[in-house]
Design a protein around this motif. Structure first.
Motif, PDB file in Angstrom:
ATOM      1  N   ASP A 334       0.832  -1.209   0.000  1.00 29.93           N
ATOM      2  CA  ASP A 334       0.000   0.000   0.000  1.00 29.93           C
ATOM      3  C   ASP A 334       0.860   1.251   0.000  1.00 29.93           C
ATOM      4  O   ASP A 334       0.560   2.244  -0.676  1.00 29.93           O
ATOM      5  CB  ASP A 334      -0.921   0.003   1.227  1.00 29.93           C
ATOM      6  N   ALA A 335       1.955   1.229   0.785  1.00 28.76           N
ATOM      7  CA  ALA A 335       2.863   2.380   0.827  1.00 28.76           C
ATOM      8  C   ALA A 335       3.530   2.579  -0.522  1.00 28.76           C
ATOM      9  O   ALA A 335       3.725   3.709  -0.981  1.00 28.76           O
ATOM     10  CB  ALA A 335       3.920   2.171   1.910  1.00 28.76           C
ATOM     11  N   PHE A 336       3.865   1.481  -1.174  1.00 27.07           N
ATOM     12  CA  PHE A 336       4.509   1.553  -2.481  1.00 27.07           C
ATOM     13  C   PHE A 336       3.587   2.197  -3.509  1.00 27.07           C
ATOM     14  O   PHE A 336       4.009   2.983  -4.360  1.00 27.07           O
ATOM     15  CB  PHE A 336       4.915   0.153  -2.932  1.00 27.07           C
ATOM     16  N   SER A 337       2.281   1.877  -3.411  1.00 25.32           N
ATOM     17  CA  SER A 337       1.334   2.486  -4.346  1.00 25.32           C
ATOM     18  C   SER A 337       1.067   3.944  -3.986  1.00 25.32           C
ATOM     19  O   SER A 337       0.878   4.793  -4.857  1.00 25.32           O
ATOM     20  CB  SER A 337       0.024   1.700  -4.356  1.00 25.32           C
ATOM     21  N   GLY A 338       1.051   4.271  -2.673  1.00 25.35           N
ATOM     22  CA  GLY A 338       0.768   5.639  -2.247  1.00 25.35           C
ATOM     23  C   GLY A 338       1.905   6.605  -2.490  1.00 25.35           C
ATOM     24  O   GLY A 338       1.687   7.803  -2.673  1.00 25.35           O
ATOM     25  N   ILE A 339       3.145   6.112  -2.504  1.00 26.25           N
ATOM     26  CA  ILE A 339       4.290   7.010  -2.640  1.00 26.25           C
ATOM     27  C   ILE A 339       4.318   7.678  -4.007  1.00 26.25           C
ATOM     28  O   ILE A 339       4.848   8.781  -4.163  1.00 26.25           O
ATOM     29  CB  ILE A 339       5.607   6.247  -2.385  1.00 26.25           C
ATOM     30  N   HIS A 340       3.735   7.054  -5.016  1.00 30.61           N
ATOM     31  CA  HIS A 340       3.734   7.641  -6.355  1.00 30.61           C
ATOM     32  C   HIS A 340       2.942   8.949  -6.367  1.00 30.61           C
ATOM     33  O   HIS A 340       3.369   9.935  -6.973  1.00 30.61           O
ATOM     34  CB  HIS A 340       3.145   6.658  -7.372  1.00 30.61           C
ATOM     35  N   SER A 341       1.788   8.956  -5.709  1.00 30.16           N
ATOM     36  CA  SER A 341       0.995  10.183  -5.637  1.00 30.16           C
ATOM     37  C   SER A 341       1.756  11.253  -4.862  1.00 30.16           C
ATOM     38  O   SER A 341       1.774  12.419  -5.251  1.00 30.16           O
ATOM     39  CB  SER A 341      -0.348   9.885  -4.961  1.00 30.16           C
ATOM     40  N   GLY A 342       2.394  10.845  -3.770  1.00 26.80           N
ATOM     41  CA  GLY A 342       3.151  11.801  -2.967  1.00 26.80           C
ATOM     42  C   GLY A 342       4.329  12.392  -3.703  1.00 26.80           C
ATOM     43  O   GLY A 342       4.606  13.590  -3.618  1.00 26.80           O
ATOM     44  N   LEU A 343       5.036  11.559  -4.467  1.00 21.79           N
ATOM     45  CA  LEU A 343       6.201  12.052  -5.207  1.00 21.79           C
ATOM     46  C   LEU A 343       5.774  12.958  -6.359  1.00 21.79           C
ATOM     47  O   LEU A 343       6.489  13.907  -6.705  1.00 21.79           O
ATOM     48  CB  LEU A 343       7.035  10.881  -5.734  1.00 21.79           C
ATOM     49  N   ALA A 344       4.619  12.670  -6.950  1.00 21.58           N
ATOM     50  CA  ALA A 344       4.118  13.549  -8.011  1.00 21.58           C
ATOM     51  C   ALA A 344       3.799  14.931  -7.445  1.00 21.58           C
ATOM     52  O   ALA A 344       4.159  15.965  -8.025  1.00 21.58           O
ATOM     53  CB  ALA A 344       2.869  12.935  -8.653  1.00 21.58           C
ATOM     54  N   ALA A 345       3.120  14.957  -6.276  1.00 25.87           N
ATOM     55  CA  ALA A 345       2.838  16.237  -5.615  1.00 25.87           C
ATOM     56  C   ALA A 345       4.127  16.879  -5.127  1.00 25.87           C
ATOM     57  O   ALA A 345       4.309  18.097  -5.213  1.00 25.87           O
ATOM     58  CB  ALA A 345       1.880  16.017  -4.445  1.00 25.87           C
ATOM     59  N   GLY A 346       5.044  16.036  -4.630  1.00 26.63           N
ATOM     60  CA  GLY A 346       6.320  16.552  -4.139  1.00 26.63           C
ATOM     61  C   GLY A 346       7.141  17.222  -5.222  1.00 26.63           C
ATOM     62  O   GLY A 346       7.812  18.239  -4.969  1.00 26.63           O
ATOM     63  N   LYS A 347       7.083  16.674  -6.419  1.00 26.37           N
ATOM     64  CA  LYS A 347       7.830  17.282  -7.532  1.00 26.37           C
ATOM     65  C   LYS A 347       7.301  18.683  -7.828  1.00 26.37           C
ATOM     66  O   LYS A 347       8.071  19.619  -8.071  1.00 26.37           O
ATOM     67  CB  LYS A 347       7.680  16.393  -8.772  1.00 26.37           C
ATOM     68  N   ARG A 348       5.987  18.854  -7.766  1.00 24.41           N
ATOM     69  CA  ARG A 348       5.398  20.176  -8.002  1.00 24.41           C
ATOM     70  C   ARG A 348       5.787  21.150  -6.894  1.00 24.41           C
ATOM     71  O   ARG A 348       6.096  22.314  -7.155  1.00 24.41           O
ATOM     72  CB  ARG A 348       3.871  20.049  -8.079  1.00 24.41           C
ATOM     73  N   VAL A 349       5.784  20.665  -5.656  1.00 25.58           N
ATOM     74  CA  VAL A 349       6.160  21.527  -4.529  1.00 25.58           C
ATOM     75  C   VAL A 349       7.635  21.917  -4.625  1.00 25.58           C
ATOM     76  O   VAL A 349       8.003  23.079  -4.419  1.00 25.58           O
ATOM     77  CB  VAL A 349       5.873  20.811  -3.191  1.00 25.58           C
ATOM     78  N   LEU A 350       8.487  20.945  -4.945  1.00 26.95           N
ATOM     79  CA  LEU A 350       9.920  21.233  -5.048  1.00 26.95           C
ATOM     80  C   LEU A 350      10.219  22.190  -6.196  1.00 26.95           C
ATOM     81  O   LEU A 350      11.127  23.024  -6.087  1.00 26.95           O
ATOM     82  CB  LEU A 350      10.697  19.930  -5.227  1.00 26.95           C
ATOM     83  N   ASP A 351       9.454  22.070  -7.272  1.00 26.20           N
ATOM     84  CA  ASP A 351       9.640  23.016  -8.389  1.00 26.20           C
ATOM     85  C   ASP A 351       9.358  24.446  -7.923  1.00 26.20           C
ATOM     86  O   ASP A 351      10.047  25.391  -8.330  1.00 26.20           O
ATOM     87  CB  ASP A 351       8.702  22.659  -9.552  1.00 26.20           C
ATOM     88  N   LEU A 352       8.353  24.595  -7.065  1.00 28.17           N
ATOM     89  CA  LEU A 352       8.026  25.926  -6.547  1.00 28.17           C
ATOM     90  C   LEU A 352       9.112  26.411  -5.584  1.00 28.17           C
ATOM     91  O   LEU A 352       9.488  27.584  -5.596  1.00 28.17           O
ATOM     92  CB  LEU A 352       6.669  25.888  -5.840  1.00 28.17           C
ATOM     93  N   ILE A 353       9.631  25.501  -4.759  1.00 29.03           N
ATOM     94  CA  ILE A 353      10.706  25.864  -3.836  1.00 29.03           C
ATOM     95  C   ILE A 353      11.978  26.219  -4.593  1.00 29.03           C
ATOM     96  O   ILE A 353      12.733  27.119  -4.201  1.00 29.03           O
ATOM     97  CB  ILE A 353      10.967  24.711  -2.843  1.00 29.03           C
ATOM     98  N   ASP A 354      12.220  25.515  -5.702  1.00 28.61           N
ATOM     99  CA  ASP A 354      13.446  25.739  -6.488  1.00 28.61           C
ATOM    100  C   ASP A 354      13.377  27.002  -7.341  1.00 28.61           C
ATOM    101  O   ASP A 354      14.389  27.420  -7.899  1.00 28.61           O
ATOM    102  CB  ASP A 354      13.723  24.531  -7.390  1.00 28.61           C
ATOM    103  N   GLU A 355      12.174  27.551  -7.484  1.00 29.91           N
ATOM    104  CA  GLU A 355      12.039  28.782  -8.268  1.00 29.91           C
ATOM    105  C   GLU A 355      12.793  29.904  -7.557  1.00 29.91           C
ATOM    106  O   GLU A 355      12.550  30.194  -6.390  1.00 29.91           O
ATOM    107  CB  GLU A 355      10.563  29.156  -8.403  1.00 29.91           C
ATOM    108  N   LYS A 356      13.732  30.501  -8.234  1.00 25.20           N
ATOM    109  CA  LYS A 356      14.575  31.518  -7.616  1.00 25.20           C
ATOM    110  C   LYS A 356      14.112  32.921  -8.014  1.00 25.20           C
ATOM    111  O   LYS A 356      13.775  33.165  -9.168  1.00 25.20           O
ATOM    112  CB  LYS A 356      16.034  31.347  -8.048  1.00 25.20           C
ATOM    113  N   PRO A 357      14.087  33.844  -7.042  1.00 26.00           N
ATOM    114  CA  PRO A 357      13.721  35.226  -7.381  1.00 26.00           C
ATOM    115  C   PRO A 357      14.786  35.863  -8.265  1.00 26.00           C
ATOM    116  O   PRO A 357      15.987  35.660  -8.056  1.00 26.00           O
ATOM    117  CB  PRO A 357      13.643  35.916  -6.017  1.00 26.00           C
TER     118      PRO A 357
END
Length: 613
Positions: A334-357
């Motif tokens: 179950d964790a293996f299946s759930g981590i895919h959704s989390g990593l997809a959301a995480g990639k979007r969040v990290l892209d926002l964090i990596d955006e530099k002013p």
């Protein structure tokens, strides 16, 4: 995995939670396993008689090296045999039951402590992650927000971060707890029967391959789901912000339909994704039952034919323990299946964090405490992509003077004003404040010398007092009231239900346009900056409100340097310098009377406004 470990870094200091979690989890696993280990002695106590125990004790040889796997179980058996011999079957049964109850009680105590620690880690991770995302968003340059949908940003800060924190902490929990539990169970199974355990382990990889096949596309679907949800949030924000226009143009059905289509798309993607996630659990459970059935058949055959030294109680205990093996194995799947959704959301969040002013303080930036002489724009040019907005602008704004920017819409006036507080950066030329390039000045200290009043009255869903005090949070009630009086706002404030403590609603919706603008002016006055930037501050007002606001602006500009953008030219006729901007170039400059004598664009604009009035 790189993204996962980056997301996990937001749990720091992780050792604060990891050490007590590991300690509590290990004790939970120990006592939980003990419950099952006591099963065989309990069955023996129920079905064996005292004489059989006496014979077994007399005939049993010492535990050999070959039976070293069985040491723990042998100790439990010796203990129950001791109780049976000395206290009888009934008393022995009571003692074993008390041991099981104590073991279950302790296992649940440590289970609670383990879950509590993990929840603390989850909240801590969410706090750090959301703080970092929001802080980075607030530090980004204005140009970023012009190119991004607000709904997408809101979705990342709220929904995506929520998904990430649950996935990261749940996976962290499963990665430690379930494998350790699985290993302990397998060791216990080996201690009962090596042959049966080796047979069962041959089937587990097959289960893993089937589940991996099911969840293969989850990450791609999860990414699509997050993006579609962000679009829905964007449509919702636009609909609520422009609700008056939506109703005025009878566009309610259009807005409903647009939102509904995106909602249907999101629902379809989510449905497919959840189906795959939910399929993993019953498949793993079915495979587990098949494995138990296979082991019952294989092990039962060995017991019945006498090819195994397992007793009936040992075999039953083996089946009970093996049935528990599937629980951590199922949790891992179950964790293996759930981590895919989390990593997809995480990639979007990290892209926002990596955006530099794009606009940051240089390493040698200085802090300015005052504005003393002038602001000078030297040969300044600016473009959006390939479109030239400003073309070699040269303007000087002396201290204590009022400079007005006029000209047709789209000529670059607002862009020019945005350059001075470094909301955007020129591609060519430079801007000097007291002879210092503003790129060598700390942004915060530069903006502290300026006050802003825009065409759009930007207020917050808070009290009147807090909106005025926004520029100076530590302002006293007398200071706020004095600023409101200068801005011609005190009278209407006192006529509201709760005076300065009246809540003005979202974006000041409970106030009129003129009232909102006067609050913005009071906010600027309270900051008491030496330089004022006024962007069409009266253009959206009726005549009466304009007169009140204009009077407030005159008071605001007293003894201050002011840069004004104005479409109503009657409001800037007393300016010290009027600069006419067209197509990104300064085509005329001078006082009102001088520009009238030029008989150029300014004169034509004056004539058109006079004619229209």
């Amino acid at each position: 995995m790189k993204d996962y470990f980056r997301l996990l870094s937001f749990a720091k200091p992780i050792e604060k939670f990891a050490i007590p979690y590991v300690f509590a989890t290990l004790l939970y696993i120990l006592f939980n396993t003990l419950n099952l280990a006591l099963l065989a002695p309990l069955l023996d106590t129920l079905f064996n008689h005292k004489k059989a125990v006496e014979v077994a004790v007399a005939a049993a040889p010492a535990i050999t090296e070959e039976k070293s796997w069985w040491d723990i179980m042998a100790k439990f058996r010796e203990l129950t045999d001791y109780f049976i011999l000395n206290y009888g079957d009934a008393q022995a049964l009571k003692y074993v039951c008390l041991m099981i109850v104590a073991s279950v009680f302790l296992s649940n105590i440590f289970r609670y402590l383990s879950a509590k620690t993990m929840e603390d880690l989850r909240v801590h991770t969410l706090l750090n992650l959301r703080k970092n995302v929001f802080n980075n968003v607030m530090n980004l340059h204005l140009g970023y927000f012009n190119s991004q949908r607000k709904g997408d940003i809101i979705s990342k800060v709220s929904s995506d971060v929520q998904v990430v924190q649950f996935t990261v902490t749940n996976t962290l929990q499963v990665v430690f707890k379930e494998p350790v539990t699985l290993i302990v169970y397998i060791v216990l199974l080996f201690s009962i029967s090596v042959k049966l355990t080796l047979f069962s382990l041959l089937i587990i990889p097959l289960s893993g391959l089937i589940i991996a096949k099911i969840v293969k596309r989850l990450r791609q679907q999860a990414t699509q789901a997050h993006e579609t949800f962000a679009n829905m949030i964007g449509y919702l924000d636009e609909a609520l912000s422009g609700i008056k226009i939506v109703k005025a143009f009878n566009a309610t059905d259009y807005v409903k339909d647009r939102f509904h289509q995106e909602n249907v798309k999101y629902s379809n993607i989510t449905r497919k994704m959840v189906r795959r996630q939910q399929l993993a659990s019953p498949v793993s459970e079915f495979l587990g039952v098949m494995m138990v059935a296979g082991i019952v058949y294989f092990g039962g055959s060995l017991v019945l034919t006498g090819k195994s030294d397992l007793t009936s109680s040992e075999f039953i205990a083996y089946i009970a323990i093996f049935s528990q093996v599937m629980r951590p194995a199922k949790a891992l799947s179950d964790a293996f299946s759930g981590i895919h959704s989390g990593l997809a959301a995480g990639k979007r969040v990290l892209d926002l964090i990596d955006e530099k002013p794009e606009i940051v303080d240089s390493p040698k930036a200085i802090e300015i405490k005052s504005f003393n002489s002038s602001i000078v724009l030297q040969d300044v040019s600016f473009s959006y992509g390939e479109k030239k907005i400003l073309d070699h602008i040269n303007i000087e704004i002396p201290k204590g003077k009022t400079v007005a920017l006029v000209g047709p819409s789209g000529g670059g006036k607002s862009t020019l004003m945005d350059l001075i507080p470094r909301f955007i950066e020129p591609q060519e030329g430079k801007i000097l404040i007291d002879g210092i390039d503003i790129r060598e000045v700390k942004v915060a200290s530069l903006r502290s010398q300026m006050g802003f009043v825009n065409q759009e009255s930007i207020l917050f869903n808070d009290t009147i007092f807090n909106n005025i005090a926004f520029a100076k949070p530590d302002a006293t009630a007398d200071e706020v009231m004095a600023a409101a009086k200068i801005a011609n706002a005190h009278d209407f404030i006192m006529n509201t239900d709760e005076g300065y403590e009246t809540s003005i609603g979202d974006r000041g919706i409970r106030l009129s346009g003129g009232q909102r603008q006067r609050l913005c002016i009071a906010r600027a006055i309270l900051g008491n900056p030496p330089l004022m930037l006024l962007d069409e501050a009266t253009s959206a007002l009726d005549t009466e409100s304009e007169k009140l606001v204009q009077d407030a602006l005159y008071k605001l500009m007293e003894n201050r340097t002011s840069l004004i953008i104005a479409h109503r030219l009657s409001t800037i006729q007393n300016a010290d310098l009027i600069v006419v901007v067209e197509n990104g170039k300064v085509i005329e400059s001078g006082s009102h009377s001088e520009l009238l004598n030029y008989n150029g664009l300014y004169r034509r604009l004056i004539d058109m406004q006079t004619f229209s009035e």
